[in-house]
Design a protein around this motif. Structure first.
Motif, mmCIF file in Angstrom:
data_model
loop_
_atom_site.group_PDB
_atom_site.id
_atom_site.type_symbol
_atom_site.label_atom_id
_atom_site.label_comp_id
_atom_site.label_asym_id
_atom_site.label_seq_id
_atom_site.Cartn_x
_atom_site.Cartn_y
_atom_site.Cartn_z
ATOM 1 N N GLU A 103 -0.861 -78.987 22.531
ATOM 2 C CA GLU A 103 0.114 -77.973 22.918
ATOM 3 C C GLU A 103 1.435 -78.317 22.250
ATOM 4 O O GLU A 103 1.724 -79.473 21.987
ATOM 5 C CB GLU A 103 0.273 -77.926 24.427
ATOM 6 N N LEU A 139 7.144 -74.231 21.861
ATOM 7 C CA LEU A 139 6.662 -72.878 21.588
ATOM 8 C C LEU A 139 5.719 -72.471 22.719
ATOM 9 O O LEU A 139 4.517 -72.750 22.670
ATOM 10 C CB LEU A 139 5.934 -72.827 20.238
ATOM 11 N N CYS A 174 1.671 -71.942 22.725
ATOM 12 C CA CYS A 174 1.118 -72.410 21.455
ATOM 13 C C CYS A 174 0.177 -73.576 21.740
ATOM 14 O O CYS A 174 0.613 -74.705 21.969
ATOM 15 C CB CYS A 174 2.239 -72.822 20.502
ATOM 16 N N THR A 196 -3.995 -75.235 20.713
ATOM 17 C CA THR A 196 -5.121 -75.194 19.797
ATOM 18 C C THR A 196 -6.060 -76.340 20.116
ATOM 19 O O THR A 196 -5.766 -77.179 20.972
ATOM 20 C CB THR A 196 -4.664 -75.239 18.326
ATOM 21 N N ALA A 203 -1.603 -72.738 14.128
ATOM 22 C CA ALA A 203 -1.141 -72.140 15.384
ATOM 23 C C ALA A 203 0.377 -71.975 15.385
ATOM 24 O O ALA A 203 0.898 -70.947 15.821
ATOM 25 C CB ALA A 203 -1.583 -72.999 16.569
ATOM 26 N N ILE A 204 1.096 -72.974 14.886
ATOM 27 C CA ILE A 204 2.558 -72.888 14.812
ATOM 28 C C ILE A 204 2.973 -71.768 13.875
ATOM 29 O O ILE A 204 3.845 -70.959 14.205
ATOM 30 C CB ILE A 204 3.166 -74.234 14.378
ATOM 31 N N TRP A 250 2.391 -68.492 15.600
ATOM 32 C CA TRP A 250 3.361 -68.279 16.677
ATOM 33 C C TRP A 250 4.691 -67.836 16.096
ATOM 34 O O TRP A 250 5.311 -66.896 16.594
ATOM 35 C CB TRP A 250 3.522 -69.566 17.486
#
Length: 66
Positions: free
Chosen positions: A18, A22, A25, A27, A42-43, A46
């Motif tokens: 995590e 964010l 966010c 994964t 993922a970042i 986001w």
């Protein structure tokens, strides 16, 4: 930009992470290498969602350690 991710071992095997700066966010990955690749993806996703139509996101995120 540098962000911190918290990595956890999943009970069923593999890892999940995590990014506290964010919200929402998260994964996962079977290996730490896969997890790192997924965190970057993922970042990026986001941040793209936070900047609709190429406009900068409103507000700022401040990380404070206590």
């Amino acid at each position: 930009m540098t962000l911190k991710a918290i990595i956890h071992e999943a009970e069923e095997g593999g890892f999940w992470a995590e990014v506290p700066a964010l919200p929402g966010c998260f994964t996962q990955g079977e290996t730490l290498q896969e997890l790192e690749e997924n965190i970057q993806e993922a970042i990026a996703g986001w941040l793209m969602a936070a900047e609709p139509e190429g406009r900068p996101a409103e507000g700022r995120i401040l990380e404070i350690a206590v």
